[in-house]
Design an enzyme around this catalytic site. Structure first.
Site, PDB file in Angstrom:
ATOM      1  N   GLU A 291      -5.280   0.657  -0.309  1.00  0.00           N
ATOM      2  CA  GLU A 291      -4.785  -0.710   0.008  1.00  0.00           C
ATOM      3  C   GLU A 291      -4.885  -1.692  -1.298  1.00  0.00           C
ATOM      4  O   GLU A 291      -5.376  -0.799  -2.450  1.00  0.00           O
ATOM      5  CB  GLU A 291      -5.843  -1.217   0.901  1.00  0.00           C
ATOM      6  CG  GLU A 291      -5.894  -0.541   2.257  1.00  0.00           C
ATOM      7  CD  GLU A 291      -4.744  -0.910   3.005  1.00  0.00           C
ATOM      8  OE1 GLU A 291      -3.740  -1.363   2.601  1.00  0.00           O
ATOM      9  OE2 GLU A 291      -5.033  -0.846   4.247  1.00  0.00           O
TER      10      GLU A 291
ATOM     11  N   HIS B 270       1.012  -1.152  -0.002  1.00  0.00           N
ATOM     12  CA  HIS B 270       0.084   0.054  -0.061  1.00  0.00           C
ATOM     13  C   HIS B 270       0.878   1.228   0.059  1.00  0.00           C
ATOM     14  O   HIS B 270       1.918   1.276   0.503  1.00  0.00           O
ATOM     15  CB  HIS B 270      -0.926  -0.029   1.079  1.00  0.00           C
ATOM     16  CG  HIS B 270      -0.568   0.313   2.506  1.00  0.00           C
ATOM     17  ND1 HIS B 270      -1.185  -0.133   3.765  1.00  0.00           N
ATOM     18  CD2 HIS B 270       0.483   0.983   3.111  1.00  0.00           C
ATOM     19  CE1 HIS B 270      -0.605   0.199   4.678  1.00  0.00           C
ATOM     20  NE2 HIS B 270       0.448   1.093   4.562  1.00  0.00           N
TER      21      HIS B 270
HETATM   22  C1  GLP Z   1       1.242   3.409   7.361  1.00  0.00           C
HETATM   23  C2  GLP Z   1       0.914   4.718   6.430  1.00  0.00           C
HETATM   24  C3  GLP Z   1       1.866   4.604   5.067  1.00  0.00           C
HETATM   25  C4  GLP Z   1       3.074   3.879   5.389  1.00  0.00           C
HETATM   26  C5  GLP Z   1       3.327   2.633   6.078  1.00  0.00           C
HETATM   27  C6  GLP Z   1       4.760   1.867   6.341  1.00  0.00           C
HETATM   28  O1  GLP Z   1       0.255   2.356   6.756  1.00  0.00           O
HETATM   29  N1  GLP Z   1      -0.301   4.985   6.007  1.00  0.00           N
HETATM   30  O2  GLP Z   1       1.953   6.055   4.573  1.00  0.00           O
HETATM   31  O3  GLP Z   1       3.861   3.907   4.393  1.00  0.00           O
HETATM   32  O4  GLP Z   1       2.394   2.882   7.302  1.00  0.00           O
HETATM   33  O5  GLP Z   1       4.914   2.258   7.737  1.00  0.00           O
HETATM   34  P1  GLP Z   1       6.339   1.962   8.354  1.00  0.00           P
HETATM   35  O6  GLP Z   1       7.305   2.937   7.881  1.00  0.00           O
HETATM   36  O7  GLP Z   1       6.009   2.120   9.858  1.00  0.00           O
HETATM   37  O8  GLP Z   1       6.763   0.700   7.686  1.00  0.00           O
END
Ligand code: GLP
Length: 274
Positions: A174, A169
């Site tokens: 999604e 995503h």
């Molecule tokens: C969330 C956000 C996304 C982000 C993702 C990844 O779901 N909505 O924009 O890319 O987390 O998170 P992380 O950086 O903690 O892996």
């Protein structure tokens, strides 16, 4: 209001791209020795942009990947003595159903890591669930439409930061999201909710809905900067850079639909690349 389908396009497409995304070319991929180096590279580019354009419009992301970016950005803005009072920001997404002031809101994350340290005021920052001074709890579908208008009124996004979910995503677009989707209310995917469950004290406590910029909205930013760190991101990074477009893996819609994409990886995230 019954929740819409995740991939439904609630807001009509804009008549023309806000910013006129540049013509296509291959993404520039940099593999850094550490995630701190990758995060710092993205932060330095943002500082260069703010130096050249003090009224730049930034598209911002949340998640663990961004913590180092904002840490390095705060440090470098202060080191260079940059005036950020004319910067405008638009965040990608926000959970729905939490109370204002809930520390798990992305707004809280941004306050902690970037807005408070740099002294941003409320008028500078925008979230899709409450554009500007819009009261929280107002109709989310209406807020989504207003978000698109606010981005357009600001002149479009100069640089959009992006992380990637393990399920591919982008923001909260999604699996099943259309590449033409606009800001809208979405149902969160099970993998997304499982990844967030620790923050919320369990899967059942994790929000089921969010509001997110669409892939079409994101693709109109003038520059996309994608960051992914750690072995758990390696499979989606491989799809991002080498896979065919696939409705089940939303990040695959970025590569061939935008002309200015740079990807910052650490060694672990790049381990499935040749
Ligand atoms: C969330 C956000 C996304 C982000 C993702 C990844 O779901 N909505 O924009 O890319 O987390 O998170 P992380 O950086 O903690 O892996």
């Amino acid at each position: 209001m019954s929740p819409p389908e995740p991939h439904e396009n609630l807001s009509p497409p804009l008549a023309a791209p806000v910013s006129g995304a540049p013509s296509m070319s291959a993404p520039i991929v940099t593999v850094h020795s550490t995630k701190l180096q990758g995060a710092t590279a993205a932060a330095l580019e943002i500082c260069d942009l703010l130096d050249a354009k003090p009224d730049a419009v930034l598209g911002l992301a949340t998640g663990g990947t961004m913590v180092g970016v904002y840490g390095a950005l705060v440090e470098e803005v202060q080191r260079r003595g940059l005036d950020v009072s004319r910067v405008t920001t638009f965040n990608l997404d926000e959970y729905l159903g939490l109370d204002a002031g809930d520390p798990r809101l992305f707004r809280h994350f941004m306050d902690e890591h970037l807005f408070v340290p740099l002294g941003f005021n409320d008028a500078q920052v925008h979230f899709p669930d409450h554009v500007g001074a819009r009261p929280r709890g107002a109709d989310a579908v209406d807020a989504a439409r207003q978000y698109e208008e606010a981005i357009q009124a600001a002149g479009g996004i100069d640089l959009q930061l992006l992380g990637i979910g393990r399920n591919g995503h982008i923001a909260f677009n999604e699996p099943g999201s259309s590449p033409r989707s606009r800001t809208r209310v979405v149902e969160l995917h099970e993998v997304t909710r499982r990844d967030a469950a620790e923050t919320f004290g369990g899967f059942d406590e994790t929000p089921e809905r969010a509001i997110t910029m669409g892939l079409g909205t994101i693709l109109e930013a003038r520059a996309l900067r994608v960051l992914a760190f750690g072995a758990s991101k390696a499979p989606v990074v491989e799809r991002l850079l080498r896979g065919a477009e696939d409705l089940d893996i939303p990040c695959t819609f970025l590569r061939e639909r935008h002309g200015d994409i740079a990807v910052h990886l650490d060694i672990e995230a790049a381990r499935l690349l040749p």
